[in-house]
Motif scaffolding. Sequence first.
Motif, PDB file in Angstrom:
ATOM      1  N   THR A 163       1.109  -1.539  -0.278  1.00  7.53           N
ATOM      2  CA  THR A 163       0.065   0.438   0.034  1.00  7.53           C
ATOM      3  C   THR A 163       0.538   1.219  -0.074  1.00  7.53           C
ATOM      4  OG1 THR A 163      -1.940  -1.316   0.796  1.00  7.53           O
ATOM      5  CG2 THR A 163      -1.733   1.317   1.242  1.00  7.53           C
ATOM      6  N   VAL A 164       1.415   1.331   0.922  1.00  2.19           N
ATOM      7  CA  VAL A 164       2.962   2.620   0.814  1.00  2.19           C
ATOM      8  C   VAL A 164       3.839   2.851  -0.018  1.00  2.19           C
ATOM      9  CG1 VAL A 164       4.590   3.507   1.739  1.00  2.19           C
ATOM     10  CG2 VAL A 164       2.677   2.758   3.740  1.00  2.19           C
ATOM     11  N   ALA A 165       4.000   1.562  -0.908  1.00  2.00           N
ATOM     12  CA  ALA A 165       4.626   2.045  -2.234  1.00  2.00           C
ATOM     13  C   ALA A 165       4.233   2.327  -3.306  1.00  2.00           C
ATOM     14  CB  ALA A 165       5.443   0.529  -2.823  1.00  2.00           C
ATOM     15  N   GLN A 166       2.808   1.525  -3.582  1.00  6.63           N
ATOM     16  CA  GLN A 166       1.641   2.071  -4.490  1.00  6.63           C
ATOM     17  C   GLN A 166       1.302   3.476  -3.924  1.00  6.63           C
ATOM     18  OE1 GLN A 166       0.741   0.074  -6.541  1.00  6.63           O
ATOM     19  NE2 GLN A 166      -0.960   0.854  -7.644  1.00  6.63           N
ATOM     20  N   SER A 167       1.037   4.204  -2.929  1.00  9.42           N
ATOM     21  CA  SER A 167       0.118   5.205  -2.383  1.00  9.42           C
ATOM     22  C   SER A 167       1.986   6.732  -3.160  1.00  9.42           C
ATOM     23  CB  SER A 167       0.336   5.262  -1.373  1.00  9.42           C
ATOM     24  OG  SER A 167      -1.491   4.969  -1.086  1.00  9.42           O
ATOM     25  N   VAL A 168       2.843   6.000  -3.332  1.00 16.61           N
ATOM     26  CA  VAL A 168       4.459   6.434  -2.873  1.00 16.61           C
ATOM     27  C   VAL A 168       4.783   6.553  -4.722  1.00 16.61           C
ATOM     28  CG1 VAL A 168       6.882   7.028  -3.232  1.00 16.61           C
ATOM     29  CG2 VAL A 168       4.793   6.674  -0.952  1.00 16.61           C
ATOM     30  N   LEU A 169       4.744   5.694  -5.195  1.00 12.86           N
ATOM     31  CA  LEU A 169       5.013   5.201  -6.443  1.00 12.86           C
ATOM     32  C   LEU A 169       4.095   5.749  -7.597  1.00 12.86           C
ATOM     33  CD1 LEU A 169       6.673   1.326  -6.031  1.00 12.86           C
ATOM     34  CD2 LEU A 169       7.680   3.438  -6.671  1.00 12.86           C
ATOM     35  N   SER A 170       2.984   5.717  -7.528  1.00 10.62           N
ATOM     36  CA  SER A 170       1.754   6.002  -8.363  1.00 10.62           C
ATOM     37  C   SER A 170       2.091   7.483  -8.754  1.00 10.62           C
ATOM     38  CB  SER A 170       0.579   6.139  -8.358  1.00 10.62           C
ATOM     39  OG  SER A 170       0.534   4.511  -8.659  1.00 10.62           O
ATOM     40  N   PRO A 171       2.081   8.187  -7.869  1.00  9.99           N
ATOM     41  CA  PRO A 171       1.965   9.993  -8.432  1.00  9.99           C
ATOM     42  C   PRO A 171       3.474   9.772  -9.123  1.00  9.99           C
ATOM     43  CG  PRO A 171       1.198   9.694  -6.485  1.00  9.99           C
ATOM     44  CD  PRO A 171       1.960   8.085  -7.011  1.00  9.99           C
ATOM     45  N   PHE A 172       4.971   9.705  -8.663  1.00  8.62           N
ATOM     46  CA  PHE A 172       5.605   9.471  -9.952  1.00  8.62           C
ATOM     47  C   PHE A 172       5.869   8.642 -10.295  1.00  8.62           C
ATOM     48  CE2 PHE A 172      10.036   7.753 -10.025  1.00  8.62           C
ATOM     49  CZ  PHE A 172      11.153   8.711 -10.010  1.00  8.62           C
ATOM     50  N   ILE A 173       5.982   7.823 -10.632  1.00  8.52           N
ATOM     51  CA  ILE A 173       5.306   6.565 -12.337  1.00  8.52           C
ATOM     52  C   ILE A 173       4.517   8.089 -13.333  1.00  8.52           C
ATOM     53  CG2 ILE A 173       5.125   5.243 -13.477  1.00  8.52           C
ATOM     54  CD1 ILE A 173       5.607   3.580 -10.767  1.00  8.52           C
ATOM     55  N   ALA A 174       3.392   8.493 -12.725  1.00  8.71           N
ATOM     56  CA  ALA A 174       2.679   9.279 -13.620  1.00  8.71           C
ATOM     57  C   ALA A 174       3.669  10.880 -14.055  1.00  8.71           C
ATOM     58  CB  ALA A 174       1.523   9.625 -12.756  1.00  8.71           C
ATOM     59  N   MET A 175       4.184  11.290 -13.413  1.00  8.43           N
ATOM     60  CA  MET A 175       4.608  12.543 -13.811  1.00  8.43           C
ATOM     61  C   MET A 175       6.278  11.924 -14.652  1.00  8.43           C
ATOM     62  SD  MET A 175       7.335  14.370 -10.979  1.00  8.43           S
ATOM     63  CE  MET A 175       8.637  13.242 -11.014  1.00  8.43           C
TER      64      MET A 175
END
Length: 135
Positions: free
Chosen positions: A44-56
């Motif tokens: 959950t933490v990885a998904q929450s942090v990674l989603s905006p970063f990967i989108a950017m």
Amino acid sequence: MIIFLIRVLIFLGSSALGLWVASLLLDGFHLTAGGFVAAVVVFTVAQSVLSPFIAMMANRYASAFLGGIGLVSTFVALLIASTFTGGLTVDGGAATWIAAVVIVWLVTALATWVLPFLLLRRRLEERRAGGPRPA
């Protein structure tokens, strides 16, 4: 603050549900009882942090991949959760990983959409009725 806590619970619940469903459907996807909570929290933490970063990053360098952000962040979060917790292992090669990513992504997406309605249904009914109901 309450809304933030509800969102955290929804994300944790949807992650738990996604990982659990994948473990039921895939022979090579294993969750241990003792490590399940750790795997869910790390995922959950990885998904929450990674989603905006990967989108950017995709928006900046590869806009054609913007539609697959959820799948990519799910893959990376599964990889992190399987690497750093003893509660999640994925065996069986690329086919198992691909199926796991799709299943976890689909279940978490649906659960993130449905869980708020289930968790907040009583509150919505109270609001429509004009106030809280007696217990």
